[in-house]
Design an enzyme around this catalytic site. Sequence first.
Site, mmCIF file in Angstrom:
data_model
loop_
_atom_site.group_PDB
_atom_site.id
_atom_site.type_symbol
_atom_site.label_atom_id
_atom_site.label_comp_id
_atom_site.label_asym_id
_atom_site.label_seq_id
_atom_site.Cartn_x
_atom_site.Cartn_y
_atom_site.Cartn_z
ATOM 1 N N GLU A 126 24.776 16.448 10.323
ATOM 2 C CA GLU A 126 23.530 16.865 10.964
ATOM 3 C C GLU A 126 22.556 15.702 11.091
ATOM 4 O O GLU A 126 21.865 15.563 12.105
ATOM 5 C CB GLU A 126 22.887 18.013 10.179
ATOM 6 C CG GLU A 126 23.698 19.301 10.159
ATOM 7 C CD GLU A 126 23.758 19.996 11.509
ATOM 8 O OE1 GLU A 126 23.044 19.557 12.446
ATOM 9 O OE2 GLU A 126 24.521 20.974 11.635
ATOM 10 N N ASP A 266 35.107 21.963 16.584
ATOM 11 C CA ASP A 266 34.732 21.815 17.986
ATOM 12 C C ASP A 266 34.456 20.377 18.447
ATOM 13 O O ASP A 266 35.122 19.857 19.347
ATOM 14 C CB ASP A 266 33.540 22.713 18.311
ATOM 15 C CG ASP A 266 32.373 22.542 17.334
ATOM 16 O OD1 ASP A 266 32.541 21.863 16.316
ATOM 17 O OD2 ASP A 266 31.299 23.112 17.598
ATOM 18 N N GLU A 359 27.765 35.192 17.245
ATOM 19 C CA GLU A 359 28.532 34.128 16.620
ATOM 20 C C GLU A 359 30.025 34.425 16.657
ATOM 21 O O GLU A 359 30.841 33.515 16.723
ATOM 22 C CB GLU A 359 28.074 33.932 15.173
ATOM 23 C CG GLU A 359 26.701 33.298 15.039
ATOM 24 C CD GLU A 359 26.654 31.847 15.477
ATOM 25 O OE1 GLU A 359 26.660 30.960 14.609
ATOM 26 O OE2 GLU A 359 26.608 31.603 16.695
ATOM 27 N N GLU A 380 25.641 25.905 23.776
ATOM 28 C CA GLU A 380 26.968 25.517 24.279
ATOM 29 C C GLU A 380 27.330 26.175 25.610
ATOM 30 O O GLU A 380 27.857 25.516 26.521
ATOM 31 C CB GLU A 380 28.040 25.826 23.230
ATOM 32 C CG GLU A 380 28.070 24.864 22.058
ATOM 33 C CD GLU A 380 26.981 25.117 21.038
ATOM 34 O OE1 GLU A 380 26.739 24.251 20.176
ATOM 35 O OE2 GLU A 380 26.351 26.210 21.104
ATOM 36 N N THR A 470 26.748 15.428 21.091
ATOM 37 C CA THR A 470 26.926 16.848 20.796
ATOM 38 C C THR A 470 25.599 17.524 20.480
ATOM 39 O O THR A 470 25.523 18.744 20.449
ATOM 40 C CB THR A 470 27.915 17.031 19.617
ATOM 41 O OG1 THR A 470 28.359 18.384 19.570
ATOM 42 C CG2 THR A 470 27.252 16.664 18.294
#
Length: 632
Positions: A126, A266, A359, A380, A470
Amino acid sequence: MILMEPNFFRWLCYAIFISLTFSGFVLDHGVYAEGVKPHEAKQLRDEVREMFYHAFDGYMNNAFPLDELKPLSCQGEDTLGGYALTLIDSLDTLALLGDRERFTSSVQWIGKNLQFHINKTVSVFETTIRVLGGLLSAHLIASDYATGMRIPSYDNELLVLAEDLARRMLPAFDTPTGIPYGSVNLMYGVDEHESKITSTAGGGTLTLEFGVLSRLTNDPVFEQVAKNAVRGLWARRSSLDLVGAHINVFTGEWTQKDAGIGTSIDSFYEYLLKAYILFGDEEYLYIFQEAYGSAMHYLHKDPWYVEVNMDSGAIVWPVFNSLQAFWPGLQVLAGDVDPAIRTHTAFFSVWKRYGFTPEGFNLATLSVQYGQKSYPLRPELIESTYLLYKATRDPRYLDAGRDFVASLQYGAKCPCGYCHITDVELHKQEDHMESFFLAETVKYLWLLFDLAVDSDNLVDNGPYKYIFSTEGHLLPLTPQISLAREHCSYLRGYCPRNATKLEQEEESNNDDGVTGMELGPHRSIYPYHESFPVTGLIKGLCPRLAHAQKYGLSYVLPEKTAREDVTRAKPVITSRSIVLVSDQTVGKRPQEGFTSQSEPIMSISGGSSSDQTGQELTLLESETDDKRVYAS
């Protein structure tokens, strides 16, 4: 009342799922709105801009300099490291919107007040994608006249902070596998009690930010540790060329063997392709080709994707999770547009049913997965919508964008920002707003509608092509980043000490018949091994060895690490070549396009598989639009 055996119920669910797979199932709601007109696209773009400032002003007025905003109670909270996270994450969105005043004042405040010598244990993943990426993106904008947002008084303050932050995270990479710990203390390094388990995405989603930092500072250590982490993960792939979700960074053993394209994995796929595009390093392309081919073979149940055991390929989880929604956008980057369109349609049908994507959505029971009812403002699906519109100009994606705006405005808007949705069925709000809402969600929405109006923005009409990290941060394909070796060779700029001399030595050795692979690290124009490679994407140069020959030895497992039975026959996977890179001395071969494979689920237990060949597509190009699509 008839009681069914658990196994019978399980196979009944799979039978339902199989029938949905064969029919190309999507949720059809039977209601279709009128298409978005040009004037409405402009209104929607302006509305998205107002959405950004409603949330940004809410943060600055009520939460700054804490990390994130609590939009219901109009308060702030520290969630990552206590260093104005949302402001850092928002910097390049301010620049994209052309807000010179706030961009300048934000950069100046961060340069004067931010420091990382703090006793905080933070997530390496993160912190890299949100903070390091935000600082690097803003630095590249603020220091460059060509962006139109250069700050005259700026003196590389953000780059200095980025380098300091990255050095404080380097102790996390000190593991036998090269895969980093999940967390690190910014003052004291890795705690002795720190968990040795990390996710595949956590270890494999550092290459863009660390690689850009190396090229901006001429210090190879950042790029090398990030690349070693990718190699460490790929070396431990299964015989099916699949990777699991979690791994022990000391032993290299997989602690969770569920392979998929969503949660915990991902962005590993995402950064393989993007690292090749941004840096021109063909090793990333080779790994991506293999990984993508296996994902399409074992995980793709057209138009959905499932999770399987990485060793056997057996389905373990027939669930769509919201993080999978980045995949159609990645396929656009790879040129595999047809399956991207079908998958996006399926994913968007879930949004249409609930007004948001939960989710988790169970494909067997056709309902929200238990315990996964929330929507934390994820970007996304919106990101993939923008990229598909950019590739196809199909107005259906503008219609989808209008639905996104309506859902966020009527379901998630709070007094001081936008709230998490804790239950997509009840639209219940939670008092939290992630920083990525400003870094990604509204950014992609604004870009979607701006592209439909006049596309006069930094990304679509700026001086460079851009790759999105990302976290949605803008990383430009500048000569210093994407053509490091060529830029040094031809422009004599950004050259490390003695680069010219070493370059001449390399040319002399090549004249004597020594191949590039035989040169030691000291023979490279950069004083370390396999860094800043010549890119074939732009210059069209061809390596002397095939990918498997050149990189195969990189994936040798440690002797004590368990792996599958090597005597077992490995399934044949169709080779998928994205681009053919050649030089003038080698004859060109026909390019093989991607194939989209969809086989019955029962084929994993011995049934036959069927291949559905997609149209031939070239990397970064679509047949409906002759412009190359670089942003993701």
